[in-house]
Structures are given as C-alpha cells and as structure tokens.
Design a protein around this motif. Structure first.
Motif, PDB file in Angstrom:
ATOM      1  N   VAL A 252       0.870  -1.219  -0.126  1.00 57.64           N
ATOM      2  CA  VAL A 252      -0.100   0.146   0.155  1.00 57.64           C
ATOM      3  C   VAL A 252       0.956   1.236   0.035  1.00 57.64           C
ATOM      4  N   ILE A 253       1.966   1.387   0.971  1.00 55.34           N
ATOM      5  CA  ILE A 253       2.935   2.374   0.960  1.00 55.34           C
ATOM      6  C   ILE A 253       3.544   2.491  -0.654  1.00 55.34           C
ATOM      7  N   ASP A 254       4.075   1.299  -1.080  1.00 51.28           N
ATOM      8  CA  ASP A 254       4.647   1.588  -2.480  1.00 51.28           C
ATOM      9  C   ASP A 254       3.506   2.178  -3.398  1.00 51.28           C
ATOM     10  N   LYS A 255       2.401   1.975  -3.250  1.00 53.92           N
ATOM     11  CA  LYS A 255       1.401   2.471  -4.198  1.00 53.92           C
ATOM     12  C   LYS A 255       1.365   4.026  -4.063  1.00 53.92           C
ATOM     13  N   ILE A 256       1.289   4.361  -2.709  1.00 54.75           N
ATOM     14  CA  ILE A 256       1.198   5.654  -2.382  1.00 54.75           C
ATOM     15  C   ILE A 256       2.394   6.455  -2.889  1.00 54.75           C
ATOM     16  N   GLN A 257       3.490   5.971  -2.562  1.00 53.76           N
ATOM     17  CA  GLN A 257       4.811   6.485  -3.065  1.00 53.76           C
ATOM     18  C   GLN A 257       4.938   6.751  -4.474  1.00 53.76           C
TER      19      GLN A 257
ATOM     20  N   GLY B 108       1.581   3.609  13.563  1.00 52.09           N
ATOM     21  CA  GLY B 108       1.120   2.349  13.864  1.00 52.09           C
ATOM     22  C   GLY B 108       1.485   1.591  15.138  1.00 52.09           C
ATOM     23  N   ASP B 109       1.137   0.415  15.276  1.00 57.62           N
ATOM     24  CA  ASP B 109       1.530  -0.230  16.421  1.00 57.62           C
ATOM     25  C   ASP B 109       1.931  -1.610  16.380  1.00 57.62           C
TER      26      ASP B 109
ATOM     27  N   ASP C 115       2.694  -3.430  10.829  1.00 58.17           N
ATOM     28  CA  ASP C 115       3.069  -1.982  10.584  1.00 58.17           C
ATOM     29  C   ASP C 115       4.642  -2.199  10.327  1.00 58.17           C
ATOM     30  N   TYR C 116       5.452  -3.110  10.695  1.00 50.83           N
ATOM     31  CA  TYR C 116       6.898  -2.973  10.416  1.00 50.83           C
ATOM     32  C   TYR C 116       7.150  -2.875   8.778  1.00 50.83           C
ATOM     33  N   CYS C 117       6.533  -3.760   8.014  1.00 51.58           N
ATOM     34  CA  CYS C 117       6.799  -3.999   6.514  1.00 51.58           C
ATOM     35  C   CYS C 117       6.848  -2.284   6.092  1.00 51.58           C
ATOM     36  N   PRO C 118       5.572  -1.699   6.084  1.00 54.05           N
ATOM     37  CA  PRO C 118       5.483  -0.435   5.560  1.00 54.05           C
ATOM     38  C   PRO C 118       6.609   0.518   6.133  1.00 54.05           C
TER      39      PRO C 118
END
Length: 240
Positions: A158-163, A177-178, A182-185
C-alpha cells in the motif's frame, strides 16, 4: 510544514482507537470460547468472518454489533488533531487489518467520517439475511508474496502505491502504527519520512529490538504512548 507536502497514514486498532476492534467484539459479545477453539485452525480474517456467522446464528443483529463497536474508546485529543489536520488540508488515510464496517461505524460515532481520503482495509458487507460478512483485502488465491505480512494484506505494498503516486521530493509520508503488520510499511519509508510506533507494542519492539532494524528504518522515528500524546505529537511534527 505545508499541508500539501505530507500524507498522514494511520493504522486503526490500538492506534486511532484505544483497543482492538476485533478482539473487543469477541470479548464483549460472548465469543471468547468459540474464538479460542478456532484460533489455530483459521487465518485471522477468516476467523473474524466466522465470528460474525456465530453472532448472526445466535440472533445478534448488525445494529447490536454497531452498538458494541461504539463503546470502544478514542482519545479526544487525537480526534481534535485529526479534525485540525483535515481543516488545514492534510491528506489523511487509514491502512488497517480491521474491516470496513468496523472502521466506518467507529469513525461515524466519533464524527470523523469524511476526514480520510482513502481507507484501505478488509472488505465487508451485510448479506440478504442481515449477516455481516468479512472478506480479505487481498485474495488468498493471489498471494502478495511478502513474508513479513499476513496473507490478506501487505501494508508495505500500500505504501509502495502511495509513493508511486507522489511527485518525487514534493511529499513525505508520516506513518503511525503499533502492530507487527506495520513493520513492513516502515521499511518502505525513505529519509525525510516519519514513522510513529506506539511504545512497547510490536512495531516499536521490532524497530528497537531486532538486530539492525533501526538501521533498516530510514524514516525519522518518533514514539508515543497513548492517543493524547499521539495527537500532540502529530501536530508538533507538522508545525501546527
């Protein structure tokens, strides 16, 4: 920092709200026993769908589920911070392994509907019999290939797409995150971005405990302990 220059991405459970919406429903609606019996047999997403089937079979309505969800606490300072960011023009998003109905119900209860430009989460719908069905965001027949994330959702992708949608150098990401998911992003973020892990929770432990994890994370790290501190921290980092 200009509102147009930053995208603020929130996890939901234990981040925006002060509990986990899935386990809250399980505990408050009397599902603990059957949940524990099936916990090792089903993926989490499928398990929660099964819990909704159990509730429907026992006569619980979608309204009963909604009323239970509305009891989950959310910090007023964080709510005010979200409204403030939205009013200025910040791009706010949610990326969560909860589900659309749970999130929408809670956002509506706390007056936050319309504050987020995008909500990425597991799908849900109410069928003709009034039973809530929960579907994985990512089809299990089409694996995403990330070993760090559960099979139903890779937040890093998801972060890749945002970037990919950003103009290079003009925007940064603040990810909050917690959990372990949330570690992968956090590893996808770049220098100049922010990662805000909740102190003593799995994401914080992965960043601070694993060998070289803090080196792998290129974003600026800013921990927080509760919704009040999180709301104030976001506004401070955004120079508001």
């Amino acid at each position: 920092m200009a509102a147009t220059s930053i995208i603020v991405v929130f996890d939901f459970d234990h981040t925006m709200i002060d509990d986990n919406s899935d386990t809250w429903i399980v505990e408050k609606m009397g599902l603990t026993s059957v949940f524990n019996q099936l916990r090792r047999k089903l993926p989490w997403n499928s398990l929660m769908d099964k819990m909704m089937e159990e509730l429907h079979s026992s006569g619980k309505t979608i309204e009963d589920i909604a009323e239970c969800l509305k009891q989950i606490p959310m910090n007023s300072t964080l709510i005010s911070a979200i409204h403030r960011l939205k009013s200025i023009g910040y791009d706010l998003r949610i990326v969560s392994d909860a589900n659309q109905f749970f999130i929408d119900t809670i956002l509506e209860h706390y007056g936050l509907v319309g504050c987020f430009s995008e909500i990425i989460t597991n799908g849900s719908f109410v069928d003709d019999e009034g039973r809530l069905k929960i579907l994985p965001y990512n089809s299990l027949d089409l694996p995403h290939g990330c070993s760090l994330c559960p099979s139903n959702l890779c937040k890093g992708l998801v972060i890749d797409k945002i970037q990919a949608s950003m103009v290079k150098g003009e925007k940064i990401i603040m990810y909050i995150g917690d959990g372990g998911g949330d570690y992968c992003p956090s590893l996808r973020l770049v220098e100049g971005d922010y990662i805000l892990p909740k102190k003593d929770f799995p994401l914080w432990k992965k960043i601070n405990g694993a060998h070289n994890s803090s080196i792998l994370v290129k974003a600026m790290i800013q921990e927080w302990v509760d919704g009040e501190e999180l709301g104030m921290t976001i506004l401070r980092l955004c120079n508001i």
